[in-house]
Design an enzyme around this catalytic site. Structure first.
Site, PDB file in Angstrom:
ATOM      1  N   CYS A   1       0.826  -1.208   0.000  1.00 11.88           N
ATOM      2  CA  CYS A   1       0.000   0.000   0.000  1.00 11.88           C
ATOM      3  C   CYS A   1       0.864   1.264   0.000  1.00 11.88           C
ATOM      4  O   CYS A   1       1.367   1.686   1.050  1.00 11.88           O
ATOM      5  CB  CYS A   1      -0.927  -0.015   1.214  1.00 11.88           C
ATOM      6  SG  CYS A   1      -1.878   1.502   1.386  1.00 11.88           S
TER       7      CYS A   1
ATOM      8  N   CYS B   1      -0.456   4.099   2.150  1.00  9.70           N
ATOM      9  CA  CYS B   1      -0.237   3.939   3.600  1.00  9.70           C
ATOM     10  C   CYS B   1       1.239   4.145   3.956  1.00  9.70           C
ATOM     11  O   CYS B   1       1.561   4.776   4.959  1.00  9.70           O
ATOM     12  CB  CYS B   1      -0.610   2.533   4.068  1.00  9.70           C
ATOM     13  SG  CYS B   1      -2.051   1.833   3.311  1.00  9.70           S
ATOM     14  N   ASP B   2       2.154   3.577   3.166  1.00 14.17           N
ATOM     15  CA  ASP B   2       3.563   3.496   3.582  1.00 14.17           C
ATOM     16  C   ASP B   2       4.531   4.321   2.745  1.00 14.17           C
ATOM     17  O   ASP B   2       5.710   4.413   3.097  1.00 14.17           O
ATOM     18  CB  ASP B   2       4.015   2.023   3.553  1.00 14.17           C
ATOM     19  CG  ASP B   2       3.158   1.153   4.454  1.00 14.17           C
ATOM     20  OD1 ASP B   2       2.711   1.664   5.499  1.00 14.17           O
ATOM     21  OD2 ASP B   2       2.932  -0.022   4.119  1.00 14.17           O
TER      22      ASP B   2
END
Ligand code: NAP
Length: 321
Positions: free
Chosen positions: A137, A140-141
């Site tokens: 992701c 997200c990261d």
């Protein structure tokens, strides 16, 4: 004592399919109950920009869209519960689903909209560096790899989207694909090829993630045409090679295909158990769009409504005899 909750329509899963089913079921006066799972909202929760959901001329964010769907479903009368269904019993009606919380949900009809999850490469080093370089992701990261070099594996829309997103943050993005052409939409491919920060390596598989106790430092990649193995420097690896349906709890309970997708009747969301319906990515390996999932959610609610009406009229005519 066991907590039991009964509903006419139990919706398992809270992505676009589930919320649309909830909106239609609630507006049909069926007072649906939705068990959302622990990460409500589904895959759109990790999608930054949504440009293809009709009704929005400007880019919208996935989590915002899901919040709107939730508010709309609740406003028209859906009850949502944060719980994770751990097992189901579809052998007799009312159907039964048991949550992690211990609550038993009984229902006259069930709509399954549990969606799909990211697929991993399945190599041991991927597991070893998960969370220390390896991710599925970028939204997200990606931030952890600011001004660093990263790899993306895959050739579909997800991989291209991840690469484009990462190019805004990272110093260099290398997309590794196992074939010599991408399956991503043409408009996405054009954006990718125009981006000077993104390099594509064709006909190549990721063999091994390399690293030390600080995390990932690179990867071994293999040219599938020549067999040559080389090392490439990178601090992050984003795996974007498709999805697997979240159907573990339905194995042996419903008909599924070889890849675990729930089989539904043609032009319908009906599963092989009358009264149990499936909508969205849990049954669709072809289109997998938020809008198609929403469409299937609508179909499932209409079909559940018709199923319940038919049950009622059968009961009434039996009572009249
Ligand atoms: P996908 O379209 O199934 O693509 C998966 C990619 O990963 C393919 O290029 C495939 O290679 C590759 N792959 C699969 N297994 C692999 C393995 N073991 N090793 C290396 N590569 C592997 O999946 P997706 O990109 O996640 O997209 C899923 C659906 O969501 C699609 O319908 C897509 O259009 C949609 N989506 C839409 C958007 C958007 O519209 N904004 C964004 C994301 C996703 P091959 O090409 O060789 O098969």
């Amino acid at each position: 004592m066991t907590d039991t909750k009964h509903s006419k329509v139990l919706i398992i899963g809270s992505g676009p399919a589930g919320y649309t089913a909830a909106i239609y079921a609630a507006r049909a006066n069926l007072s649906p109950l939705m068990v959302t799972g622990y990460e409500p909202g589904g895959q759109l929760m990790i999608t930054s920009d949504v440009e293809n959901y009709p009704g929005f001329a400007e880019k919208i964010e996935g989590p915002w869209l899901m919040e709107q769907m939730k508010l709309q479903a609740e406003k028209v009368g859906t009850k949502t519960i944060s719980d994770m269904i751990a097992s189901v019993d579809f052998k007799s009606r009312p159907f039964k689903a048991t949550g992690d919380s211990g609550t038993v949900y009984t229902a006259d009809t069930v709509i399954i909209s549990t969606g799909a999850k990211a697929r991993w490469l399945g190599i041991p080093s991927e597991e070893k560096f998960r969370g220390r370089g390896v991710s599925a992701c970028a939204t997200c990261d990606g931030f952890f790899y600011k001004n660093k070099e990263v790899l993306v594996v895959g050739g579909g829309n997800s991989a291209v989207e991840e690469a484009l997103f990462l190019a805004n943050i990272c110093s260099k993005v290398t997309l590794i694909h196992r074939r010599d052409s991408l399956r991503a939409e043409k408009i996405m491919q054009d954006r990718l090829f125009k981006n000077s920060k993104i390099q594509v390596i064709w006909d190549t598989a990721l063999e091994e993630v390399i690293g030390d106790n600080t995390g990932m430092t690179g990867a071994k990649i293999k040219n599938l045409k020549t067999g040559a193995i080389t090392e490439i420097k990178a601090h992050g690896l984003f795996v974007a090679i498709g999805h697997v349906p979240a159907t573990d709890i339905f194995k042996g309970k419903l008909d599924m295909d070889a890849n675990g997708y729930i089989i539904t009747a043609a032009d319908s969301t009906a599963t092989n158990i009358p009264g149990v319906f499936a909508a969205g990515d849990v049954t669709d390996h072809t289109y997998r769009q938020a809008v198609t999932a929403a469409g299937m959610g609508c179909m499932a609610a209409l079909e559940a409504d018709r199923f319940l009406a038919k049950q009622d009229s059968t009961r009434q005519s039996e009572a009249a005899e």
